[in-house]
Design a protein around this motif. Structure first.
Motif, PDB file in Angstrom:
ATOM      1  N   PRO A  12       0.836  -1.195   0.000  1.00  0.00           N
ATOM      2  CA  PRO A  12       0.000   0.000   0.000  1.00  0.00           C
ATOM      3  C   PRO A  12       0.874   1.250   0.000  1.00  0.00           C
ATOM      4  CG  PRO A  12       0.145  -0.865   2.217  1.00  0.00           C
ATOM      5  CD  PRO A  12       0.930  -1.807   1.328  1.00  0.00           C
ATOM      6  N   THR A  13       0.372   2.321  -0.593  1.00  0.00           N
ATOM      7  CA  THR A  13       1.182   3.538  -0.632  1.00  0.00           C
ATOM      8  C   THR A  13       0.287   4.761  -0.742  1.00  0.00           C
ATOM      9  OG1 THR A  13       3.165   4.513  -1.640  1.00  0.00           O
ATOM     10  CG2 THR A  13       1.471   3.656  -3.146  1.00  0.00           C
ATOM     11  N   TYR A  14       0.819   5.883  -0.289  1.00  0.00           N
ATOM     12  CA  TYR A  14       0.122   7.161  -0.440  1.00  0.00           C
ATOM     13  C   TYR A  14       1.161   8.280  -0.444  1.00  0.00           C
ATOM     14  CZ  TYR A  14      -2.692  11.292   0.470  1.00  0.00           C
ATOM     15  OH  TYR A  14      -3.260  12.541   0.389  1.00  0.00           O
ATOM     16  N   ASN A  15       1.380   8.856  -1.605  1.00  0.00           N
ATOM     17  CA  ASN A  15       2.293  10.002  -1.752  1.00  0.00           C
ATOM     18  C   ASN A  15       3.658   9.752  -1.109  1.00  0.00           C
ATOM     19  OD1 ASN A  15       0.511  11.507  -3.290  1.00  0.00           O
ATOM     20  ND2 ASN A  15      -0.324  12.625  -1.538  1.00  0.00           N
ATOM     21  N   ARG A  16       4.213   8.585  -1.404  1.00  0.00           N
ATOM     22  CA  ARG A  16       5.547   8.237  -0.899  1.00  0.00           C
ATOM     23  C   ARG A  16       6.397   7.718  -2.050  1.00  0.00           C
ATOM     24  NH1 ARG A  16       4.540   5.178   4.941  1.00  0.00           N
ATOM     25  NH2 ARG A  16       3.973   7.053   6.120  1.00  0.00           N
ATOM     26  N   VAL A  17       6.423   8.470  -3.120  1.00  0.00           N
ATOM     27  CA  VAL A  17       7.043   7.953  -4.332  1.00  0.00           C
ATOM     28  C   VAL A  17       8.509   7.584  -4.122  1.00  0.00           C
ATOM     29  CG1 VAL A  17       7.649  10.231  -5.257  1.00  0.00           C
ATOM     30  CG2 VAL A  17       7.239   8.327  -6.827  1.00  0.00           C
ATOM     31  N   ASN A  18       9.249   8.365  -3.351  1.00  0.00           N
ATOM     32  CA  ASN A  18      10.667   8.053  -3.130  1.00  0.00           C
ATOM     33  C   ASN A  18      10.849   6.813  -2.262  1.00  0.00           C
ATOM     34  OD1 ASN A  18      11.675  10.206  -4.689  1.00  0.00           O
ATOM     35  ND2 ASN A  18      11.401  11.632  -2.970  1.00  0.00           N
ATOM     36  N   LEU A  19      10.021   6.691  -1.235  1.00  0.00           N
ATOM     37  CA  LEU A  19      10.098   5.497  -0.401  1.00  0.00           C
ATOM     38  C   LEU A  19       9.646   4.265  -1.174  1.00  0.00           C
ATOM     39  CD1 LEU A  19       8.694   6.889   2.973  1.00  0.00           C
ATOM     40  CD2 LEU A  19      11.064   6.264   2.478  1.00  0.00           C
ATOM     41  N   LEU A  20       8.612   4.416  -1.982  1.00  0.00           N
ATOM     42  CA  LEU A  20       8.138   3.297  -2.785  1.00  0.00           C
ATOM     43  C   LEU A  20       9.223   2.824  -3.748  1.00  0.00           C
ATOM     44  CD1 LEU A  20       5.852   1.401  -3.678  1.00  0.00           C
ATOM     45  CD2 LEU A  20       5.087   3.210  -5.239  1.00  0.00           C
ATOM     46  N   ARG A  21       9.987   3.748  -4.290  1.00  0.00           N
ATOM     47  CA  ARG A  21      11.090   3.373  -5.186  1.00  0.00           C
ATOM     48  C   ARG A  21      12.064   2.436  -4.475  1.00  0.00           C
ATOM     49  NH1 ARG A  21      12.461   8.016  -6.412  1.00  0.00           N
ATOM     50  NH2 ARG A  21      11.549   8.200  -8.500  1.00  0.00           N
ATOM     51  N   HIS A  22      12.401   2.762  -3.227  1.00  0.00           N
ATOM     52  CA  HIS A  22      13.322   1.893  -2.476  1.00  0.00           C
ATOM     53  C   HIS A  22      12.723   0.494  -2.306  1.00  0.00           C
ATOM     54  CE1 HIS A  22      15.762   5.315  -1.833  1.00  0.00           C
ATOM     55  NE2 HIS A  22      15.173   5.778  -0.749  1.00  0.00           N
ATOM     56  N   ALA A  89      -1.025 -18.310  -3.386  1.00  0.00           N
ATOM     57  CA  ALA A  89      -1.545 -18.882  -2.148  1.00  0.00           C
ATOM     58  C   ALA A  89      -1.056 -18.147  -0.911  1.00  0.00           C
ATOM     59  CB  ALA A  89      -1.158 -20.357  -2.053  1.00  0.00           C
ATOM     60  N   VAL A  90       0.038 -17.390  -1.060  1.00  0.00           N
ATOM     61  CA  VAL A  90       0.621 -16.639   0.051  1.00  0.00           C
ATOM     62  C   VAL A  90       0.609 -15.155  -0.298  1.00  0.00           C
ATOM     63  CG1 VAL A  90       2.750 -16.197   1.362  1.00  0.00           C
ATOM     64  CG2 VAL A  90       2.104 -18.555   0.770  1.00  0.00           C
ATOM     65  N   SER A  91       0.146 -14.339   0.636  1.00  0.00           N
ATOM     66  CA  SER A  91       0.192 -12.886   0.468  1.00  0.00           C
ATOM     67  C   SER A  91       1.204 -12.308   1.445  1.00  0.00           C
ATOM     68  CB  SER A  91      -1.182 -12.256   0.717  1.00  0.00           C
ATOM     69  OG  SER A  91      -2.077 -12.549  -0.337  1.00  0.00           O
ATOM     70  N   VAL A  92       2.137 -11.530   0.911  1.00  0.00           N
ATOM     71  CA  VAL A  92       3.162 -10.883   1.726  1.00  0.00           C
ATOM     72  C   VAL A  92       2.836  -9.396   1.779  1.00  0.00           C
ATOM     73  CG1 VAL A  92       5.626 -10.427   2.021  1.00  0.00           C
ATOM     74  CG2 VAL A  92       4.872 -12.577   0.961  1.00  0.00           C
ATOM     75  N   PHE A  93       2.701  -8.874   2.987  1.00  0.00           N
ATOM     76  CA  PHE A  93       2.381  -7.463   3.182  1.00  0.00           C
ATOM     77  C   PHE A  93       3.660  -6.693   3.483  1.00  0.00           C
ATOM     78  CE2 PHE A  93      -1.223 -10.000   4.864  1.00  0.00           C
ATOM     79  CZ  PHE A  93      -2.150  -9.685   3.872  1.00  0.00           C
ATOM     80  N   VAL A  94       3.925  -5.678   2.684  1.00  0.00           N
ATOM     81  CA  VAL A  94       5.129  -4.862   2.838  1.00  0.00           C
ATOM     82  C   VAL A  94       4.733  -3.403   2.692  1.00  0.00           C
ATOM     83  CG1 VAL A  94       7.429  -4.352   1.933  1.00  0.00           C
ATOM     84  CG2 VAL A  94       6.564  -6.695   1.832  1.00  0.00           C
ATOM     85  N   ASP A  95       5.126  -2.580   3.624  1.00  0.00           N
ATOM     86  CA  ASP A  95       4.823  -1.155   3.533  1.00  0.00           C
ATOM     87  C   ASP A  95       5.767  -0.462   2.560  1.00  0.00           C
ATOM     88  OD1 ASP A  95       2.702  -1.207   5.255  1.00  0.00           O
ATOM     89  OD2 ASP A  95       3.802  -0.410   6.979  1.00  0.00           O
ATOM     90  N   SER A  96       5.290   0.586   1.913  1.00  0.00           N
ATOM     91  CA  SER A  96       6.182   1.399   1.097  1.00  0.00           C
ATOM     92  C   SER A  96       7.187   2.063   2.027  1.00  0.00           C
ATOM     93  CB  SER A  96       5.402   2.444   0.303  1.00  0.00           C
ATOM     94  OG  SER A  96       4.568   3.218   1.132  1.00  0.00           O
ATOM     95  N   GLY A  97       8.455   1.935   1.690  1.00  0.00           N
ATOM     96  CA  GLY A  97       9.504   2.434   2.566  1.00  0.00           C
ATOM     97  C   GLY A  97      10.203   1.328   3.327  1.00  0.00           C
ATOM     98  N   VAL A  98       9.723   0.085   3.189  1.00  0.00           N
ATOM     99  CA  VAL A  98      10.429  -1.063   3.761  1.00  0.00           C
ATOM    100  C   VAL A  98      11.255  -1.706   2.649  1.00  0.00           C
ATOM    101  CG1 VAL A  98      10.178  -3.380   4.733  1.00  0.00           C
ATOM    102  CG2 VAL A  98       8.793  -1.485   5.611  1.00  0.00           C
ATOM    103  N   LEU A  99      12.543  -1.885   2.923  1.00  0.00           N
ATOM    104  CA  LEU A  99      13.466  -2.489   1.965  1.00  0.00           C
ATOM    105  C   LEU A  99      13.704  -3.929   2.382  1.00  0.00           C
ATOM    106  CD1 LEU A  99      14.058   0.662   2.267  1.00  0.00           C
ATOM    107  CD2 LEU A  99      16.312   0.153   1.381  1.00  0.00           C
ATOM    108  N   LEU A 100      13.282  -4.869   1.568  1.00  0.00           N
ATOM    109  CA  LEU A 100      13.452  -6.276   1.913  1.00  0.00           C
ATOM    110  C   LEU A 100      14.852  -6.763   1.574  1.00  0.00           C
ATOM    111  CD1 LEU A 100      10.115  -7.948   0.758  1.00  0.00           C
ATOM    112  CD2 LEU A 100      10.756  -7.163   3.047  1.00  0.00           C
ATOM    113  N   GLY A 101      15.424  -7.564   2.471  1.00  0.00           N
ATOM    114  CA  GLY A 101      16.656  -8.256   2.150  1.00  0.00           C
ATOM    115  C   GLY A 101      16.405  -9.222   1.008  1.00  0.00           C
TER     116      GLY A 101
END
Length: 295
Positions: A12-22, A89-101
């Protein structure tokens, strides 16, 4: 024959274009092959070029974009757009601005695939900090793996739930209320179960609590809660939401279910509720009947 997707990543995202890019960059860098996962960006009404950014990743990710009009804070509804459209079958929830390893998605999938029943997986999140500037200076958005290794080596900015794990142990399935630390900045669920228990409650229209509410229903529906340290990510600092709204949400949650355990939520530290449950002898197996399984 098309290759079967192992997971759907819902951002999910809202006006976080730079964080979403990461976040999207970190998804491009996953060890899991591109053909094994899809990404759904669920936009809560952005006006900052989010759609154009998402389109620029179409050649690097299996990516879909969903948009809803800006009618206030509706992250629960945004996540539900993704859950309803998820093909895995699996849904992974990740916030915009979280960088996954790089190994995070593979670790989420492995935890689900190793279980005979539905699980709810809590990933590890580095970088939570009161000193946002110091945390930001410690993060290299272009190298999540290197950042995680450095933070671990230096003992800096660990997951704020580390205290909880130290106190109660990491075998979360043995705890009365593991749903309290299921935060959708980096977590996953069985898609069918998340739908069967009613998706995210869209009555949560301010910051805080909609993820714990879903987790509570997953727990009552029979999900086993697991901590996966290998499903690691980094929380990139950003301006904080108005956390005062969370208090009203906690009261809503308590009244919605009205059990001896849920009534503890508004007036107790989230990390101490497990201890309070034990002290009072509140056993969820008989105080909180399981939900009917429909998946």
């Amino acid at each position: 024959m098309n290759r079967q997707l192992r997971c759907t990543v819902i951002v999910p995202t809202y006006n976080r274009v730079n964080l979403l890019r990461h976040t999207l960059d970190s998804l491009v860098g996953q060890d899991l092959p591109r053909e094994d996962f899809e990404v759904i960006v669920a936009d809560d009404g952005s006006s900052d070029g989010t759609r154009a950014l998402v389109d620029s990743y179409q050649d690097r990710l299996t990516l879909r974009y969903r948009f809803q009009q800006d009618k206030g804070f509706r992250v629960a509804a945004a996540r539900n757009m993704g859950l309803r459209d998820a093909r895995a079958a699996v849904s992974v929830f990740v916030d915009s601005g979280v960088l996954l390893g790089s190994g995070a998605l593979a670790a989420h999938c492995a935890a689900h695939e190793a279980s005979a029943g539905p699980v709810a997986v809590i990933g590890y999140v580095w970088g939570f900090a009161d000193d946002a500037q110091a945390a930001a200076e410690s993060i290299d958005p272009g190298d999540p793996d290197g950042t995680i290794r450095r933070l671990a080596r230096e003992g800096r900015f660990p997951d704020v739930r580390e205290w909880y794990y130290d106190r109660y142990g990491e075998q979360l399935w043995k705890l009365a209320a593991p749903w309290l630390v299921y935060w959708t900045c980096n977590a996953s669920a069985n898609t069918a179960q998340a739908r069967a228990v009613g998706l995210f409650d869209e009555a949560f229209q301010s910051w805080g609590g909609e993820d714990v509410d879903l987790a509570y229903r997953l727990h009552r529906g029979g999900a086993t809660f697991l901590l996966s340290r290998d499903a690691a990510g980094i929380h990139h600092p950003h301006p904080k939401e108005d956390i005062r709204s969370a208090k009203a949400n906690h009261h809503y949650f308590a009244a919605k279910y009205d059990t001896p355990i849920t009534r503890l939520r508004p007036d107790h530290d989230i990390f101490l509720i497990e201890e309070e449950i034990r002290t009072r002898g509140l056993l969820p197996d008989h105080l909180e009947p399981a939900l009917e399984r429909k998946f």
